[in-house]
Design a protein around this motif. Structure first.
Motif, PDB file in Angstrom:
ATOM      1  N   ASN A 223       0.826  -1.205   0.000  1.00  0.00           N
ATOM      2  CA  ASN A 223       0.000   0.000   0.000  1.00  0.00           C
ATOM      3  C   ASN A 223       0.862   1.258   0.000  1.00  0.00           C
ATOM      4  OD1 ASN A 223      -1.638   2.221   1.555  1.00  0.00           O
ATOM      5  ND2 ASN A 223      -3.130   0.788   0.735  1.00  0.00           N
ATOM      6  N   GLN A 224       0.458   2.248  -0.807  1.00  0.00           N
ATOM      7  CA  GLN A 224       1.238   3.470  -0.950  1.00  0.00           C
ATOM      8  C   GLN A 224       0.989   4.479   0.171  1.00  0.00           C
ATOM      9  OE1 GLN A 224       0.018   3.266  -5.590  1.00  0.00           O
ATOM     10  NE2 GLN A 224       0.882   5.231  -5.028  1.00  0.00           N
ATOM     11  N   MET A 225      -0.216   4.458   0.758  1.00  0.00           N
ATOM     12  CA  MET A 225      -0.636   5.531   1.668  1.00  0.00           C
ATOM     13  C   MET A 225      -1.113   4.922   2.982  1.00  0.00           C
ATOM     14  SD  MET A 225      -0.162   8.376  -0.075  1.00  0.00           S
ATOM     15  CE  MET A 225      -1.045   9.509   0.954  1.00  0.00           C
TER      16      MET A 225
ATOM     17  N   GLY B  99       3.452   0.644  -7.394  1.00  0.00           N
ATOM     18  CA  GLY B  99       2.137   1.121  -6.965  1.00  0.00           C
ATOM     19  C   GLY B  99       1.357   1.680  -8.141  1.00  0.00           C
ATOM     20  N   PHE B 100       1.938   2.691  -8.774  1.00  0.00           N
ATOM     21  CA  PHE B 100       1.379   3.321  -9.980  1.00  0.00           C
ATOM     22  C   PHE B 100      -0.004   3.919  -9.720  1.00  0.00           C
ATOM     23  CE2 PHE B 100       3.857   0.294 -13.084  1.00  0.00           C
ATOM     24  CZ  PHE B 100       5.034   0.643 -12.468  1.00  0.00           C
ATOM     25  N   GLY B 101      -0.368   4.082  -8.446  1.00  0.00           N
ATOM     26  CA  GLY B 101      -1.692   4.595  -8.098  1.00  0.00           C
ATOM     27  C   GLY B 101      -2.681   3.503  -7.749  1.00  0.00           C
ATOM     28  N   ALA B 102      -2.365   2.273  -8.110  1.00  0.00           N
ATOM     29  CA  ALA B 102      -3.292   1.165  -7.829  1.00  0.00           C
ATOM     30  C   ALA B 102      -3.398   0.883  -6.339  1.00  0.00           C
ATOM     31  CB  ALA B 102      -2.830  -0.098  -8.551  1.00  0.00           C
ATOM     32  N   LYS B 103      -2.373   1.297  -5.577  1.00  0.00           N
ATOM     33  CA  LYS B 103      -2.320   0.946  -4.164  1.00  0.00           C
ATOM     34  C   LYS B 103      -2.398   2.183  -3.272  1.00  0.00           C
ATOM     35  CE  LYS B 103       0.378  -3.130  -5.416  1.00  0.00           C
ATOM     36  NZ  LYS B 103       1.752  -3.692  -5.532  1.00  0.00           N
ATOM     37  N   LEU B 104      -3.014   3.251  -3.806  1.00  0.00           N
ATOM     38  CA  LEU B 104      -3.204   4.443  -2.977  1.00  0.00           C
ATOM     39  C   LEU B 104      -4.233   4.198  -1.884  1.00  0.00           C
ATOM     40  CD1 LEU B 104      -3.367   7.104  -5.836  1.00  0.00           C
ATOM     41  CD2 LEU B 104      -1.678   7.107  -4.003  1.00  0.00           C
ATOM     42  N   PHE B 105      -5.137   3.272  -2.130  1.00  0.00           N
ATOM     43  CA  PHE B 105      -6.295   3.127  -1.255  1.00  0.00           C
ATOM     44  C   PHE B 105      -6.449   1.688  -0.781  1.00  0.00           C
ATOM     45  CE2 PHE B 105      -7.379   5.955  -4.923  1.00  0.00           C
ATOM     46  CZ  PHE B 105      -7.076   7.144  -4.285  1.00  0.00           C
TER      47      PHE B 105
ATOM     48  N   ASN C  60      -9.816   5.713 -11.271  1.00  0.00           N
ATOM     49  CA  ASN C  60      -9.123   6.449 -10.221  1.00  0.00           C
ATOM     50  C   ASN C  60      -7.711   6.800 -10.687  1.00  0.00           C
ATOM     51  OD1 ASN C  60      -8.670   7.639  -7.663  1.00  0.00           O
ATOM     52  ND2 ASN C  60     -10.112   6.203  -6.768  1.00  0.00           N
ATOM     53  N   ALA C  61      -6.896   7.254  -9.734  1.00  0.00           N
ATOM     54  CA  ALA C  61      -5.569   7.762 -10.071  1.00  0.00           C
ATOM     55  C   ALA C  61      -4.680   6.661 -10.642  1.00  0.00           C
ATOM     56  CB  ALA C  61      -4.919   8.347  -8.828  1.00  0.00           C
ATOM     57  N   MET C  62      -3.991   6.981 -11.693  1.00  0.00           N
ATOM     58  CA  MET C  62      -2.967   6.089 -12.228  1.00  0.00           C
ATOM     59  C   MET C  62      -1.853   6.900 -12.865  1.00  0.00           C
ATOM     60  SD  MET C  62      -3.188   3.155 -15.198  1.00  0.00           S
ATOM     61  CE  MET C  62      -1.973   3.573 -16.444  1.00  0.00           C
ATOM     62  N   ARG C  63      -0.614   6.627 -12.477  1.00  0.00           N
ATOM     63  CA  ARG C  63       0.594   7.140 -13.123  1.00  0.00           C
ATOM     64  C   ARG C  63       0.417   8.537 -13.706  1.00  0.00           C
ATOM     65  NH1 ARG C  63       1.500   2.940 -17.613  1.00  0.00           N
ATOM     66  NH2 ARG C  63       0.677   1.021 -16.729  1.00  0.00           N
ATOM     67  N   ALA C  64       0.521   9.526 -12.829  1.00  0.00           N
ATOM     68  CA  ALA C  64       0.366  10.934 -13.231  1.00  0.00           C
ATOM     69  C   ALA C  64      -1.026  11.220 -13.768  1.00  0.00           C
ATOM     70  CB  ALA C  64       1.428  11.360 -14.235  1.00  0.00           C
ATOM     71  N   PRO C  65      -2.033  10.960 -12.921  1.00  0.00           N
ATOM     72  CA  PRO C  65      -3.402  11.225 -13.369  1.00  0.00           C
ATOM     73  C   PRO C  65      -3.534  12.673 -13.841  1.00  0.00           C
ATOM     74  CG  PRO C  65      -3.303  10.998 -10.959  1.00  0.00           C
ATOM     75  CD  PRO C  65      -1.985  10.546 -11.515  1.00  0.00           C
ATOM     76  N   GLY C  66      -4.351  12.872 -14.850  1.00  0.00           N
ATOM     77  CA  GLY C  66      -4.506  14.214 -15.409  1.00  0.00           C
ATOM     78  C   GLY C  66      -3.509  14.455 -16.523  1.00  0.00           C
TER      79      GLY C  66
ATOM     80  N   GLY D  62       3.230   9.976   2.422  1.00  0.00           N
ATOM     81  CA  GLY D  62       3.003   8.791   1.606  1.00  0.00           C
ATOM     82  C   GLY D  62       3.486   8.975   0.178  1.00  0.00           C
ATOM     83  N   SER D  63       3.245   7.927  -0.624  1.00  0.00           N
ATOM     84  CA  SER D  63       3.726   7.930  -2.009  1.00  0.00           C
ATOM     85  C   SER D  63       2.559   8.103  -2.958  1.00  0.00           C
ATOM     86  CB  SER D  63       4.423   6.605  -2.338  1.00  0.00           C
ATOM     87  OG  SER D  63       5.556   6.416  -1.537  1.00  0.00           O
ATOM     88  N   GLY D  64       2.489   9.232  -3.610  1.00  0.00           N
ATOM     89  CA  GLY D  64       1.448   9.479  -4.612  1.00  0.00           C
ATOM     90  C   GLY D  64       1.715  10.822  -5.245  1.00  0.00           C
ATOM     91  N   GLY D  65       1.183  10.991  -6.442  1.00  0.00           N
ATOM     92  CA  GLY D  65       1.214  12.301  -7.086  1.00  0.00           C
ATOM     93  C   GLY D  65       2.586  12.945  -7.149  1.00  0.00           C
ATOM     94  N   GLN D  66       3.616  12.187  -7.179  1.00  0.00           N
ATOM     95  CA  GLN D  66       5.032  12.596  -7.159  1.00  0.00           C
ATOM     96  C   GLN D  66       5.351  13.581  -6.025  1.00  0.00           C
ATOM     97  OE1 GLN D  66       6.700  14.198 -10.814  1.00  0.00           O
ATOM     98  NE2 GLN D  66       5.955  16.251 -10.468  1.00  0.00           N
TER      99      GLN D  66
ATOM    100  N   GLY E   3       8.939  11.838 -10.067  1.00  0.00           N
ATOM    101  CA  GLY E   3       8.537  10.482 -10.432  1.00  0.00           C
ATOM    102  C   GLY E   3       7.549  10.422 -11.575  1.00  0.00           C
ATOM    103  N   GLU E   4       6.652  11.368 -11.630  1.00  0.00           N
ATOM    104  CA  GLU E   4       5.614  11.303 -12.660  1.00  0.00           C
ATOM    105  C   GLU E   4       5.895  12.236 -13.838  1.00  0.00           C
ATOM    106  OE1 GLU E   4       1.844   9.907  -9.947  1.00  0.00           O
ATOM    107  OE2 GLU E   4       2.112  12.034 -10.271  1.00  0.00           O
ATOM    108  N   LEU E   5       6.836  13.160 -13.646  1.00  0.00           N
ATOM    109  CA  LEU E   5       7.135  14.124 -14.707  1.00  0.00           C
ATOM    110  C   LEU E   5       7.525  13.421 -16.011  1.00  0.00           C
ATOM    111  CD1 LEU E   5       7.691  17.036 -15.657  1.00  0.00           C
ATOM    112  CD2 LEU E   5       9.986  16.811 -14.674  1.00  0.00           C
TER     113      LEU E   5
HETATM  114 MO1  MOS Z   1       0.019   8.163  -8.096  1.00  0.00          MO
HETATM  115  S1  MOS Z   1      -1.234   7.695  -9.614  1.00  0.00           S
HETATM  116  O1  MOS Z   1      -0.822   9.416  -7.252  1.00  0.00           O
HETATM  117  O2  MOS Z   1       0.298   6.808  -7.201  1.00  0.00           O
END
Ligand code: MOS
Length: 734
Positions: A213-215, A244-250, A350-356, A509-513, A695-697
């Protein structure tokens, strides 16, 4: 510690350890197979039973009846969790659909049962015997058909769905050069290496979850909320994460159902999602339809720019904020962005690898390539002409904290050999191949979040850092150790870093760079507190004290840190909190991507020949791990351009290609050469680390550079991703 004024010179600036391309301190454990991942903690729960998730066979409707008799009688079965026996479950704050469905079904493959048995094989075999009668209802599964019904979604991270400045319509209608195009991106699956996996063990009313889990803090909160137990009764342990790639934010079904299974059978239970379950059971990046309009003068200077995005999600879900970068990347007094969200009964988006930005730039940066051609301006030069050093929606009173887009464009072009590109498409041949070059700007938001840590030193002078920060393969262990070593003046080898345990102070935590900058800033705060304690113990004024070689110095005097720590050791804890510098200054990361491709003249097969990029993202804490982040991200960009797509069965509402054989991602052989250049930059408004996210740039813009290279090579413009052979052949015949 509060960060609300720009950073001054501080101990990190010494750059003795921070900024060095140090190897990963967890690398040896990982490559020797001794780093324990979630599903592998045999020592932690030696008598664990195995759970197998049964997923819904319909996308929307109800369970009419469940017959568990055959499954219950199967060999080794210890229990079966369903909605009928799980007790009251409250949906987590971060979840859109319930993680255990029934009787109502919200999406295909939504978990409806967990079969627990003595072995994995017995659990899986018994799961096949669970008999379910469904009453299906019709659902909405086709974004193209439903987009028209889209509504304004709720704010995303405090950002409104719609923005505007000036008079877009008026300025666009008057523009000498007008571009209007539509682009689409498909649903994407995270496809991280390690699947969702958890082991749950109860001790009385206390739950321990070894999970991936990322968060940590978010997920502790949602475990407690879902089960209706106090947060203090939940412990999450997530020391190593295979992507994680966002799959494990939650919180996801593996962890919740492991907890429910363990409670039912009275012993620890481990649950992993099999690869084919993941795309439909968990989350994905939603597909988008994007419309871009740009009005410019004949030199390509933008006066009007509009980006509209349509995406879909389950009721209560969120929009893919693909217009985010268009708010900040280029000049133009007249502008608008809009997101519309429509209801789809597909699995949760949901969020994945630099959502948006990841998919937004797939559209915007191709539009810029098209504009460059319309104006007869070089694509690099076009972007330089449209640079803006302030938030163009807010005006000059909101400058960027730091913005080196132009420097990235120039240095990246130089290093890549951009001047060898022939602007007219289809001019370069190498045997069967038409060869071309493309480029794109990179842009990703920079977010910082409150992050805490505690740090201690013992009588041997060993430093220990504890924070619930996670390392999802990014290098958190290493940069945190580097930060602690720098702050306390000890060698890196003397620092132990412990991560991913909810008993440690809450991190960003790890998300959104945001992870690298935020978590090291938290360690900075804790280290400042420890420095104060050490200075006090030495009787030195803390502002005058220097820390180096394991010593604290004051003028000609010095004391050993180890001696000051004594037998009990010294500990300090603090967190970094942020003021309004991100409101007064736009904060973002920038770069430039370049790509060379070959397009087979007969088959339209595309091969990437090389990719290169230049990036400015504040202080680069560790150039080696940062480079790995960026080349991995560029690879994801190449995947989005050429391969990645979940194919929707619009009749029954599920993703058809739900395994790694049919959901394609690039491998080493797909990109023979990748080059990364970091442009020196310290951002004193981002944190005392003067770092930003990186990380996401690297994903943001990379796919557009591939698409633009294909156009330059073969004169084929495909605006519906991924750019596959069938679409190229169709474009060739048009
Ligand atoms: Mo990232 S898609 O916020 O793990």
């Amino acid at each position: 510690m509060k960060f609300d004024t720009p950073a001054k010179a501080n101990p990190i600036d010494k750059g003795r350890v921070v900024g060095i391309p140090h190897d990963r301190i967890d690398g040896a454990a990982k490559v020797t197979g001794t780093a324990p991942y979630a599903y592998e903690r045999h020592d932690a729960a030696p008598n664990a039973a195995y759970g197998w998730i049964v997923g819904s066979a319909i996308a929307k409707g109800r369970i009419a009846a469940m017959d568990l008799r055959a499954a219950e009688a199967a060999p080794g079965v210890l229990g079966i969790v369903t909605h009928a026996n799980a007790g009251k479950l409250t949906k987590g704050n971060m979840n859109t659909a319930h993680l255990l469905g029934g009787p109502q079904i919200e999406h295909f493959e939504q978990a409806v049962a967990l079969v627990v048995a003595d072995t994995l094989e017995n659990a899986r075999a018994a799961a096949a015997l669970v008999h379910i009668d469904y009453t299906p209802e019709s659902g909405k599964f086709d974004l193209a058909a439903e987009a028209i019904r889209g509504v304004v979604p709720p704010d995303s991270f405090g950002t409104p769905a719609d923005t505007s400045a000036g008079d877009f319509d008026g300025a666009f209608s008057r523009a000498a050069v007008k571009l209007e195009q539509r682009y689409t991106t498909p649903d994407h699956s995270h496809a991280m290496m390690e699947p969702h996996a958890s082991i749950a063990a109860w001790n009385g009313d206390k739950l321990t979850l070894w999970t991936s889990n990322q968060m940590i803090a978010w997920t502790v909160g949602d475990v407690a909320r879902t089960l209706g137990i106090p947060k203090a009764n939940v412990r999450l342990i997530s020391p190593y994460i295979g992507g994680g790639f966002g799959a494990k934010l939650f919180l996801r079904a593996d962890a919740l159902l492991a907890a429910l299974g363990a409670r039912q059978v009275g012993r620890p239970v481990k649950v992993a999602l099999a690869r084919p379950q993941i795309p439909n059971n968990t989350t994905h990046r939603p597909a988008t339809i994007q419309r871009i309009r740009i009005g410019a003068d004949r030199d390509g200077v933008i006066d009007a720019i509009a980006h509209e995005v349509w995406s879909g999600d389950l009721p209560g879900g969120s929009a893919e904020t693909a217009a985010a970068q268009t708010r900040l990347l280029y000049r133009g007094a007249n502008r608008m962005t809009a997101h519309r969200l429509t209801t789809l009964n597909l699995p949760e988006g949901n969020a994945m690898r630099a959502p948006g930005e990841a998919v937004g730039l797939l559209a915007l940066e191709v539009a810029m390539d098209e504009l460059a051609e319309m104006c007869g301006v070089d694509p690099v030069e076009l972007r330089i002409r449209n640079d803006v050093q302030f938030d163009p929606e807010a005006g000059p009173q909101r400058p960027f904290s730091s913005r080196k887009l132009v420097e990235c464009l120039r240095a990246g072009a130089d290093r890549f050999g951009w001047n060898r590109r022939i602007p007219k498409p289809g001019q370069v041949r190498d045997g069967r191949w038409l060869v071309g070059m493309g480029m794109a700007s990179a842009f990703r938001n920079n977010l910082a979040g409150k992050s805490g840590a505690r740090i201690g030193i013992d009588a041997q002078g060993r430093v220990v850092v504890e924070t619930d920060m996670t390392d999802i393969g990014t290098g958190s262990y290493t940069i945190i150790a580097q930060t602690a070593a720098e702050m306390l003046g000890v060698p890196l080898e003397q620092v132990t870093v412990r991560l991913g345990d909810s008993r440690f102070p809450v991190s960003a935590g790890s998300g959104g760079q945001w992870g690298a900058n935020s978590s090291t800033a938290g360690v900075y705060a804790a280290a400042m507190a420890l420095r104060a304690k050490l200075a006090e113990a030495a009787g030195y004024p803390v502002d005058a004290a220097g820390f180096e070689d394991g010593l604290i110095r004051n003028g000609n005097e010095s004391r050993k840190l180890a001696a000051l720590a004594g037998d009990t050791g010294l500990w300090a804890e603090d967190s970094m909190e942020y003021g309004d510098l991100d409101k007064r200054y736009a904060q973002a990361t920038f770069g430039a991507h370049f790509c060379e491709v070959g397009v087979d003249t007969d088959t339209a097969e595309v091969r990437i020949r090389r990719m290169g990029g230049a990036f400015a993202a504040g202080r680069i804490l560790n150039p080696k791990s940062a480079r790995s982040q960026v080349i991995g991200a560029m690879t994801m960009g190449a995947g989005a351009a050429l391969m990645e797509a979940l194919d929707v069965d619009t009749r029954f509402g599920f993703f058809v290609n739900h395994d790694m054989a049919e959901y394609l991602v690039p491998v080493h052989a797909d990109i023979p050469q990748q080059d990364v250049l970091f442009i020196d930059e310290l951002d004193d408004k981002s944190s005392p680390m003067k770092a930003k996210g990186v990380g996401e740039l690297g994903i943001c813009g990379a796919g557009a550079a591939v698409a633009n290279a294909i156009y330059n090579a073969a004169g084929l413009r495909v605006r519906d991703y991924p750019i596959t052979i069938d679409k190229l052949l169709r474009a060739q015949m048009a």
